[in-house]
Design a protein around this motif. Structure first.
Motif, mmCIF file in Angstrom:
data_model
loop_
_atom_site.group_PDB
_atom_site.id
_atom_site.type_symbol
_atom_site.label_atom_id
_atom_site.label_comp_id
_atom_site.label_asym_id
_atom_site.label_seq_id
_atom_site.Cartn_x
_atom_site.Cartn_y
_atom_site.Cartn_z
ATOM 1 N N VAL A 304 5.429 -4.618 1.729
ATOM 2 C CA VAL A 304 6.714 -4.528 2.419
ATOM 3 C C VAL A 304 6.800 -3.196 3.163
ATOM 4 N N ASP A 305 7.313 -3.232 4.374
ATOM 5 C CA ASP A 305 7.516 -2.043 5.196
ATOM 6 C C ASP A 305 8.810 -1.346 4.747
ATOM 7 N N GLU A 307 10.688 0.994 6.047
ATOM 8 C CA GLU A 307 11.756 1.127 7.044
ATOM 9 C C GLU A 307 12.512 -0.188 7.216
ATOM 10 N N ALA A 325 6.111 6.250 4.135
ATOM 11 C CA ALA A 325 5.762 6.729 5.471
ATOM 12 C C ALA A 325 6.241 5.685 6.468
ATOM 13 N N CYS A 326 6.154 6.008 7.749
ATOM 14 C CA CYS A 326 6.507 5.061 8.796
ATOM 15 C C CYS A 326 8.000 4.725 8.771
ATOM 16 N N LEU A 331 6.587 10.775 8.686
ATOM 17 C CA LEU A 331 5.331 10.173 9.121
ATOM 18 C C LEU A 331 4.352 10.071 7.961
ATOM 19 N N GLU A 332 4.507 10.962 6.987
ATOM 20 C CA GLU A 332 3.622 10.976 5.831
ATOM 21 C C GLU A 332 4.339 10.325 4.654
ATOM 22 N N PRO A 333 3.585 9.661 3.753
ATOM 23 C CA PRO A 333 4.238 9.117 2.560
ATOM 24 C C PRO A 333 4.718 10.246 1.644
ATOM 25 N N THR A 344 2.968 3.783 -2.251
ATOM 26 C CA THR A 344 3.960 4.513 -1.449
ATOM 27 C C THR A 344 4.703 3.624 -0.455
ATOM 28 N N HIS A 345 4.104 2.487 -0.059
ATOM 29 C CA HIS A 345 4.840 1.691 0.939
ATOM 30 C C HIS A 345 5.880 0.800 0.252
#
Lengths: 381, 78
Positions: A304-305, A307, A325-326, A331-333, A344-345
């Protein structure tokens, strides 16, 4: 440019589940803040009656804060943020010990304020920095560190909620002074004895933002790391924000009185969220299951993203934070999740504040399984 | 040098897409074979080992593709 506030402030039941970033103002603080704005404008160092009134409010704020935290009044300094309290507290101890050792040691899961202070120490004060690893729960590794100038270990982690074993840290540290970043705990946990300096942040307990508290233990070798001036408090600089520090103290008093009740309520909310997550496949819940902040649940959802997850929950009325991240903010986890070896995502951090309601928690639990499943389908997982 | 059975080009893909590609492609390999994920996503370094831990597969380390982009190796265990 309009400087008016267009909407009413968030009320209870608004779906705000990000008190760990900043809590809504406590009603007790609001009342005091409005009164003190009218009365506490003068320079507390002048000799006229308006000044004496401002000075009295400032002294009251310090006395009330000291009482709530179980420390001496002369151990309390007010700063412009929790971050400033971290910078001054940690670097002041490092300076106080620089003839013994210029080595600053901190855990891998400290707040970025500790990392930025450590970078500064290395870059501008010719210091050395070492980082202590943590286990998969985020607990600091207590392997006795080499002799150090100063050791920094947080009271509790702001991202995953793990409470650090500070009693053991203090014992193992021996002669090395320990700096404790207590910001993330807000007023939820008492500060255990053994620190040489500590930092807190008022907007984490329902005080106004822009107020930090720096504690320096009497007798600790602490030297100002940055310029000071000849105002009320020799550890900090600049004109005192009298109304804000008094409001922060009022919120702290109220929260300490409500502490046990709120902690019990939040532990129930957290159990409810964890129960909901146990029904969602491929979700990893982070942090120590026992030694933890009562008001925080952090988890990562495979495939899963982050954001998209925050955005979709927001559309359904739940405001949460993410360490993935993202996302728009990074930008970094998250360095905390990385240090723990966690996924982390798809990360979400849910934190309850005083105004959180049972409806807020139920709405989140109703939305989460569908949102996670929907995003997985959309990304082809 | 590890013998790589398949290389996934995930350059320019953001998290969690490289991990999703890995999960979708690994079943195509025989047990014991190694797949390589080439990615410049900063979340891949923690997340590929975390995926292996959660899925019971073996994380076999990191090297670099010819253009210097990080390459993460995973061995299929079941």
């Amino acid at each position: 440019v309009a400087t008016t506030v267009p909407e009413p402030p968030p009320r209870a039941g608004s779906g705000y589940l990000d008190g760990g970033s900043s809590e809504p103002l406590h009603p007790a603080a609001r009342e005091v803040l409005l009164d003190a704005l009218e009365l506490g404008y003068a320079d507390p160092l002048r000799l006229h009656s308006s000044a004496r009134r401002a000075r009295l409010l400032l002294d009251n704020a310090r006395a009330a804060t000291a009482e709530c935290l179980g420390v001496r009044e002369d151990e309390v300094s007010f700063t412009s943020s929790g971050t400033e309290a971290v910078h001054r507290g940690l670097l002041g101890l490092a300076r106080g010990r620089e003839r013994v050792s210029r080595r600053l040691v901190h855990s891998a899961v400290e707040h970025s304020a500790v990392f930025s202070a450590a970078r500064w120490w290395r870059q501008y004060a010719d210091g050395a920095v070492d980082v202590l690893p943590v286990d998969h729960r985020g607990r600091v590794d207590l392997t006795p560190p080499e002799p150090a100038g100063v050791l920094a270990v947080q009271l509790a982690n702001p991202e995953v909620g793990t409470v650090q074993p500070l009693a053991e840290v203090f014992t193992r540290a021996g002669e090395t002074p320990v700096f404790v970043d207590a910001c993330a705990a807000g007023a939820r946990l008492p500060l255990p004895d053994g620190w040489s300096a500590a930092a807190l942040s008022a907007h984490k307990w329902g005080g106004p933002s822009g107020v930090g508290v720096l504690l320096v233990r009497k007798g600790a070798r602490w030297r100002p790391p940055f310029p000071t001036d000849d105002r009320v408090d020799p550890r900090v600089a600049g004109f005192e924000n009298v109304p804000a520090v008094l409001a922060a103290a009022a919120a702290l008093q109220a929260r300490v009185a409500e502490r046990d009740e709120l902690n019990r309520r939040d532990a129930g909310f957290a159990a409810q969220v964890r129960a909901c997550l146990s029904g969602v496949p491929d979700v990893e819940v982070h942090g120590d299951p026992e030694a933890r902040l009562p008001h925080l649940v952090s988890f990562s959802s495979l495939y899963v993203d982050g954001e998209a997850l925050v955005g979709e929950l927001d559309r359904r009325g739940s405001a949460v934070a993410s360490g993935s991240a993202c996302t728009a903010s990074a930008l970094e986890p998250s360095h905390v999740l990385v240090a723990m070896g966690a996924l982390t995502h798809g990360n979400v951090r849910v934190t309850f504040s005083r105004s959180t309601t049972a409806d807020d928690v139920e709405a989140l639990c109703a939305a989460l399984p569908q949102v996670v499943a929907g995003l997985r389908t959309r990304s082809g997982a | 040098m590890t013998d790589v059975a398949e290389e996934l080009d995930c350059r320019g893909l953001r998290c969690p897409l490289p991990v999703i590609r890995l999960a979708n492609h690994l079943p195509n390999l025989p047990v014991g074979a190694t797949i390589a994920v080439v990615t410049d996503d900063p979340a891949a370094r923690p997340d590929i080992p975390a995926w292996c831990r959660m899925r019971g597969q073996e994380y076999a380390g990191e090297d670099r593709a010819n253009d210097g982009v990080p390459r993460f190796l995973v061995r299929r265990l079941h």
